[in-house]
Design an enzyme around this catalytic site. Structure first.
Site, PDB file in Angstrom:
ATOM      1  CG  ASN A 101      11.553  25.863  33.157  1.00 34.00           C
ATOM      2  OD1 ASN A 101      11.282  24.762  34.332  1.00 34.00           O
ATOM      3  ND2 ASN A 101      11.843  24.954  32.049  1.00 34.00           N
TER       4      ASN A 101
ATOM      5  CB  THR B  47      58.428  44.382  45.763  1.00 32.94           C
ATOM      6  OG1 THR B  47      59.769  44.530  46.270  1.00 32.94           O
ATOM      7  CG2 THR B  47      57.448  45.501  45.703  1.00 32.94           C
ATOM      8  CG  HIS B  48      59.863  40.205  45.340  1.00 33.36           C
ATOM      9  ND1 HIS B  48      59.498  39.077  44.134  1.00 33.36           N
ATOM     10  CD2 HIS B  48      60.114  40.929  44.645  1.00 33.36           C
ATOM     11  CE1 HIS B  48      59.843  39.728  42.944  1.00 33.36           C
ATOM     12  NE2 HIS B  48      59.949  41.085  42.930  1.00 33.36           N
TER      13      HIS B  48
ATOM     14  CB  SER C  46      45.048  28.586  71.904  1.00 34.29           C
ATOM     15  OG  SER C  46      46.011  26.844  72.471  1.00 34.29           O
TER      16      SER C  46
ATOM     17  CE  LYS D 193      49.095  31.070  69.041  1.00 33.60           C
ATOM     18  NZ  LYS D 193      48.575  29.896  68.409  1.00 33.60           N
TER      19      LYS D 193
ATOM     20  CD  GLU E  45      44.110  32.297  61.526  1.00 37.64           C
ATOM     21  OE1 GLU E  45      44.388  31.531  61.367  1.00 37.64           O
ATOM     22  OE2 GLU E  45      43.985  32.285  62.891  1.00 37.64           O
TER      23      GLU E  45
ATOM     24  CE1 TYR F  43      15.612  24.772  35.334  1.00 40.28           C
ATOM     25  CE2 TYR F  43      14.381  23.099  34.943  1.00 40.28           C
ATOM     26  CZ  TYR F  43      15.485  23.635  35.699  1.00 40.28           C
ATOM     27  OH  TYR F  43      15.164  23.123  36.872  1.00 40.28           O
TER      28      TYR F  43
HETATM   29  N1  ARG Z   1      13.372  23.064  41.601  1.00 41.02           N
HETATM   30  C1  ARG Z   1      13.861  24.065  40.219  1.00 41.02           C
HETATM   31  C2  ARG Z   1      15.137  24.814  40.021  1.00 41.02           C
HETATM   32  O1  ARG Z   1      15.722  25.039  40.924  1.00 41.02           O
HETATM   33  C3  ARG Z   1      12.724  24.622  40.021  1.00 41.02           C
HETATM   34  C4  ARG Z   1      12.367  24.814  38.475  1.00 41.02           C
HETATM   35  C5  ARG Z   1      11.984  23.544  38.208  1.00 41.02           C
HETATM   36  N2  ARG Z   1      11.582  22.864  36.705  1.00 41.02           N
HETATM   37  C6  ARG Z   1      10.874  21.853  36.033  1.00 41.02           C
HETATM   38  N3  ARG Z   1      10.195  21.340  35.287  1.00 41.02           N
HETATM   39  N4  ARG Z   1      11.097  20.669  36.691  1.00 41.02           N
HETATM   40  O2  ARG Z   1      15.346  24.033  38.915  1.00 41.02           O
END
Ligand code: ARG
Length: 458
Positions: free
Chosen positions: A110, A155-156, A277, A283, A290, A317
């Protein structure tokens, strides 16, 4: 495949679950930053006495050899190992033995994933900021070449007042300068280290997070472990900056698409940047422009997608956050391509001076015919009406303002004198707008000098 977390489980993971939850097919993009982070983590673990020197050295050598293989494209990422973090860790253990298992001490995926993302973002944003500077330089170069060219402003999408073409290019130079600042704001937001926050609550090892921050070149250290692992605002900021920049590029693209039509015929796009094209032999299509215009859609979509993923998420998390990566990678890659494409177009396009100038007189001069009367004391509202009547007089007769004689002008107001006829010239009219930021030649020249100095072009 052995999973780092399999100890708790009595059943083999369903194949569907492996496929559905894996992120390695896309988060392998973070691999090099993941290794960079891991090396700094190992050094910190050594510094605070959690790892012995030879252990740290062995892990670092192992990580370096993995890095080499990844760079050569020789690394086999496995979906069964879920994500880039577990792939690298498993391979480390594979290469150097059990000692590799010490790498993940005092770390969770995390805080790891947020740190990887921030390292990645910081590198990519510096690249984008350089590219934006290059784009601005090409705009300034076009501005230098086009000081003497006058065209109507719109403008416009109706002809408004004559401007110097350089003034138009400088407008976009200002806009892309603001965009760079927006990217740099996002950079500052990402410049704060999550590592050391663990899974959510911090870690029970004496990590020196400020030392890690120094090693990884982070300016600040996240001050709350819950916030550090749960928030993705730093990605939202990137996606927002990409959206705004994409929107600006789409507007410039649209102008150039219009200008390259037979109807406007103001610019010629180089053949090498256009496509043809399959059915209409005549073309020459502005597909690059685009696509720049079109890709803006997904840039916005990515911002909304992540905002929506984040909405209502409980602290801290959650796996939902894994959905942050594909939008991030796509938007950064795409905005880079769009900036590069626009730079090629701006550098390669040819301006059709005569056509711009042909379009630039006419009724775009009417504001100045009104202002002439104002200078002679008439209230602007009244002057506006007089010039409006002159306009409809001309329209009824199929005539242009340039054909007006002094006698005709005098029929509308006795305040008109010989010098009013000087107003019937687009260049002179443009040059009357001398205020700071206006389109007068002398002001435009001054802005070019400032722009060149600011862009380091002198
Ligand atoms: N692959 C996970 C993500 O992108 C990584 C963290 C996962 N953590 C866990 N406790 N499962 O968020």
């Amino acid at each position: 495949m052995e999973k780092p977390w399999e100890g708790r489980f009595r059943e083999k993971t369903e194949e569907f679950v492996e496929k559905f939850t894996q992120s390695v097919s896309f988060d392998k993009e973070l691999a090099l930053w993941d290794i960079k982070q891991s090396k700094a983590h190992v050094k910190t673990l050594f510094k605070v006495g959690v790892l012995k020197e030879e252990e740290a050295q062995k892990i670092i050598n192992g990580l370096d050899s993995i890095k080499e293989d990844i760079e050569k494209g020789n690394f086999d990422f496995k979906e069964s190992l879920e994500d880039v973090h577990m792939n690298i860790e498993a391979e480390l253990i594979n290469r150097i033995g059990d000692i590799g298992g010490k790498l993940h001490t005092a770390r969770s995926r995390n805080d790891q994933v947020a740190t990887d993302e921030k390292l990645y973002i910081k590198d990519k944003l510096l690249e984008i900021s350089k590219l934006l500077k290059e784009l601005r330089k090409s705009l300034v170069k076009q501005a230098e070449k086009s000081v003497e060219i006058v065209l109507p402003s719109y403008t416009h999408l109706q002809r408004a007042q004559p401007i110097r073409l350089a003034h138009y290019f400088l407008a976009y130079r200002e806009i892309f300068l603001q965009d760079e600042q927006r990217f740099l704001n996002a950079y500052r937001r990402a410049d704060c280290l999550p590592l050391g926050s663990g899974a959510v609550a911090g870690v029970d090892f004496p990590l020196d997070r400020f030392y890690t921050a120094e090693l990884l070149n982070f300016n600040r250290v996240c001050r709350n472990s819950i916030q550090a692992t749960a928030e993705r605002d730093f990605i939202l900021d990137v996606l927002y900056a990409c959206s705004v920049c994409g929107m600006h590029l789409s507007r410039l693209a649209e102008d150039l698409i219009l200008w390259s039509t037979e109807e406007f015929d103001f610019v010629e796009l180089p053949d090498r940047l256009c496509t043809g094209s399959s059915i209409m032999p005549q073309k020459k299509n502005p597909d690059v422009l685009e696509l720049i215009r079109g890709k803006t859609g997904r840039l916005y979509g990515n911002l909304i997608a992540l905002l929506t993923t984040l909405k209502g998420l409980p602290m801290a998390y959650n796996r939902d956050l894994q959905e942050d990566k594909e939008p991030l990678f796509y938007s950064l890659r795409t905005i880079k391509g769009c900036i590069e494409g626009m730079m090629l177009i701006v550098e390669g396009m040819e301006v059709k001076k005569e056509n711009m100038e042909k379009a630039s007189g006419g009724f775009t001069l009417m504001t100045d015919l009104a202002n002439y009367l104002v200078m002679k004391g008439m209230p602007f509202r009244q002057a506006h009406k007089v010039a409006g009547s002159i306009t409809s007089y001309l329209l009824e007769r199929g005539k242009r303002p340039e054909e007006l004689t002094l006698e005709e002008l005098k029929k509308f107001s006795s305040l008109y004198e010989e010098d009013a006829l000087n107003l019937l010239n687009a260049k002179d009219v443009a040059d009357r707008r001398k205020t700071f930021g206006g389109t007068a030649r002398e002001e435009v020249l001054r802005r070019i000098e400032v722009a060149k100095r600011e862009e380091g072009m002198l």
